[in-house]
Design a protein around this motif. Sequence first.
Motif, PDB file in Angstrom:
ATOM      1  N   THR A  16      27.244  45.600 101.746  1.00  9.98           N
ATOM      2  CA  THR A  16      26.746  45.381 103.103  1.00  9.98           C
ATOM      3  C   THR A  16      25.767  44.204 103.170  1.00  9.98           C
ATOM      4  N   ASP A  17      24.895  44.063 102.184  1.00  9.49           N
ATOM      5  CA  ASP A  17      23.955  42.935 102.188  1.00  9.49           C
ATOM      6  C   ASP A  17      24.703  41.615 102.027  1.00  9.49           C
ATOM      7  N   ARG A  18      25.678  41.586 101.137  1.00  5.66           N
ATOM      8  CA  ARG A  18      26.451  40.361 100.885  1.00  5.66           C
ATOM      9  C   ARG A  18      27.259  39.978 102.130  1.00  5.66           C
ATOM     10  N   LYS A  23      28.077  36.157 106.367  1.00  6.84           N
ATOM     11  CA  LYS A  23      28.290  35.914 107.789  1.00  6.84           C
ATOM     12  C   LYS A  23      27.350  34.817 108.291  1.00  6.84           C
ATOM     13  N   GLN A  24      26.161  34.754 107.713  1.00  9.10           N
ATOM     14  CA  GLN A  24      25.182  33.746 108.119  1.00  9.10           C
ATOM     15  C   GLN A  24      25.445  32.384 107.484  1.00  9.10           C
ATOM     16  N   SER A  25      25.964  32.388 106.267  1.00 10.73           N
ATOM     17  CA  SER A  25      26.049  31.137 105.507  1.00 10.73           C
ATOM     18  C   SER A  25      27.449  30.531 105.417  1.00 10.73           C
ATOM     19  N   ASP A  26      28.479  31.271 105.785  1.00 14.37           N
ATOM     20  CA  ASP A  26      29.846  30.786 105.617  1.00 14.37           C
ATOM     21  C   ASP A  26      30.627  31.008 106.922  1.00 14.37           C
ATOM     22  N   ALA A  27      30.904  29.920 107.626  1.00 14.05           N
ATOM     23  CA  ALA A  27      31.572  30.020 108.926  1.00 14.05           C
ATOM     24  C   ALA A  27      32.965  30.634 108.816  1.00 14.05           C
ATOM     25  N   HIS A  28      33.710  30.289 107.761  1.00 15.04           N
ATOM     26  CA  HIS A  28      35.057  30.847 107.603  1.00 15.04           C
ATOM     27  C   HIS A  28      34.983  32.355 107.382  1.00 15.04           C
ATOM     28  N   PHE A  29      34.052  32.796 106.550  1.00 16.50           N
ATOM     29  CA  PHE A  29      33.880  34.232 106.318  1.00 16.50           C
ATOM     30  C   PHE A  29      33.508  34.930 107.631  1.00 16.50           C
ATOM     31  N   ALA A  30      32.612  34.338 108.392  1.00 16.59           N
ATOM     32  CA  ALA A  30      32.203  34.926 109.670  1.00 16.59           C
ATOM     33  C   ALA A  30      33.401  35.075 110.607  1.00 16.59           C
ATOM     34  N   GLU A  31      34.295  34.083 110.607  1.00 13.40           N
ATOM     35  CA  GLU A  31      35.503  34.171 111.425  1.00 13.40           C
ATOM     36  C   GLU A  31      36.415  35.298 110.955  1.00 13.40           C
ATOM     37  N   LEU A  32      36.557  35.443 109.634  1.00 13.39           N
ATOM     38  CA  LEU A  32      37.372  36.535 109.093  1.00 13.39           C
ATOM     39  C   LEU A  32      36.813  37.887 109.525  1.00 13.39           C
ATOM     40  N   VAL A  33      35.494  38.036 109.431  1.00 10.50           N
ATOM     41  CA  VAL A  33      34.845  39.299 109.804  1.00 10.50           C
ATOM     42  C   VAL A  33      35.048  39.575 111.293  1.00 10.50           C
ATOM     43  N   LEU A  66      44.994  44.742 107.126  1.00  8.89           N
ATOM     44  CA  LEU A  66      44.987  44.840 105.672  1.00  8.89           C
ATOM     45  C   LEU A  66      44.895  43.452 105.031  1.00  8.89           C
ATOM     46  N   ALA A  67      45.615  42.487 105.584  1.00  9.48           N
ATOM     47  CA  ALA A  67      45.546  41.122 105.052  1.00  9.48           C
ATOM     48  C   ALA A  67      44.138  40.549 105.200  1.00  9.48           C
ATOM     49  N   LEU A  68      43.512  40.795 106.343  1.00 10.04           N
ATOM     50  CA  LEU A  68      42.138  40.331 106.545  1.00 10.04           C
ATOM     51  C   LEU A  68      41.180  41.027 105.583  1.00 10.04           C
ATOM     52  N   LYS A  69      41.379  42.322 105.393  1.00  7.14           N
ATOM     53  CA  LYS A  69      40.528  43.073 104.471  1.00  7.14           C
ATOM     54  C   LYS A  69      40.672  42.516 103.057  1.00  7.14           C
ATOM     55  N   ASP A  70      41.885  42.167 102.659  1.00  3.50           N
ATOM     56  CA  ASP A  70      42.099  41.578 101.331  1.00  3.50           C
ATOM     57  C   ASP A  70      41.366  40.243 101.194  1.00  3.50           C
ATOM     58  N   ALA A  73      37.679  40.996 100.883  1.00  2.00           N
ATOM     59  CA  ALA A  73      37.400  41.533  99.548  1.00  2.00           C
ATOM     60  C   ALA A  73      37.364  40.415  98.513  1.00  2.00           C
ATOM     61  N   GLU A  74      38.258  39.448  98.656  1.00  2.00           N
ATOM     62  CA  GLU A  74      38.279  38.322  97.729  1.00  2.00           C
ATOM     63  C   GLU A  74      36.948  37.561  97.784  1.00  2.00           C
ATOM     64  N   TYR A  75      36.466  37.334  98.986  1.00  2.00           N
ATOM     65  CA  TYR A  75      35.154  36.678  99.147  1.00  2.00           C
ATOM     66  C   TYR A  75      34.055  37.509  98.480  1.00  2.00           C
ATOM     67  N   LEU A  76      34.068  38.796  98.733  1.00  2.00           N
ATOM     68  CA  LEU A  76      32.992  39.660  98.240  1.00  2.00           C
ATOM     69  C   LEU A  76      32.995  39.803  96.743  1.00  2.00           C
ATOM     70  N   ASN A  77      34.147  39.649  96.122  1.00  2.00           N
ATOM     71  CA  ASN A  77      34.255  39.802  94.676  1.00  2.00           C
ATOM     72  C   ASN A  77      33.999  38.512  93.916  1.00  2.00           C
ATOM     73  N   LYS A  78      33.855  37.396  94.641  1.00  2.00           N
ATOM     74  CA  LYS A  78      33.498  36.135  93.988  1.00  2.00           C
ATOM     75  C   LYS A  78      32.028  36.197  93.590  1.00  2.00           C
ATOM     76  N   GLU A  79      31.720  35.479  92.540  1.00  2.00           N
ATOM     77  CA  GLU A  79      30.311  35.316  92.174  1.00  2.00           C
ATOM     78  C   GLU A  79      29.646  34.481  93.260  1.00  2.00           C
ATOM     79  N   PRO A  80      28.383  34.738  93.585  1.00  2.00           N
ATOM     80  CA  PRO A  80      27.710  33.967  94.646  1.00  2.00           C
ATOM     81  C   PRO A  80      27.797  32.456  94.464  1.00  2.00           C
ATOM     82  N   SER A  81      27.803  31.970  93.240  1.00  2.00           N
ATOM     83  CA  SER A  81      27.886  30.530  93.014  1.00  2.00           C
ATOM     84  C   SER A  81      29.287  29.986  93.245  1.00  2.00           C
ATOM     85  N   ASP A  82      30.315  30.883  93.321  1.00  2.00           N
ATOM     86  CA  ASP A  82      31.703  30.456  93.526  1.00  2.00           C
ATOM     87  C   ASP A  82      32.016  30.210  94.995  1.00  2.00           C
ATOM     88  N   SER A  83      31.204  30.743  95.908  1.00  2.00           N
ATOM     89  CA  SER A  83      31.563  30.657  97.327  1.00  2.00           C
ATOM     90  C   SER A  83      31.101  29.421  98.021  1.00  2.00           C
TER      91      SER A  83
END
Length: 83
Positions: A16-18, A23-33, A66-70, A73-83
Amino acid sequence: MSHTPHELAEEFPEHTDRISELKQSDAHFAELVDEYHEINRTIHRMETEVEPVSTPTEEDARKKRLALKDQIAEYLNKEPSDS
């Protein structure tokens, strides 16, 4: 409004924190959410027959969720330095 199942905080309680940070730092992730929340609420309305639809339409929406959730999940499972 009733509780909507499959919210991201329930799907990824350990992230939840990530999710908030991304959502604040990555516009593409925010759009996915945002897209996930929109389709999830649409599916909930279909399931509760607030907006009845055909079975194939509901199945297509579930596949999209389900595709959006996948992707999320891919974003969330990356190391913070990978995003």
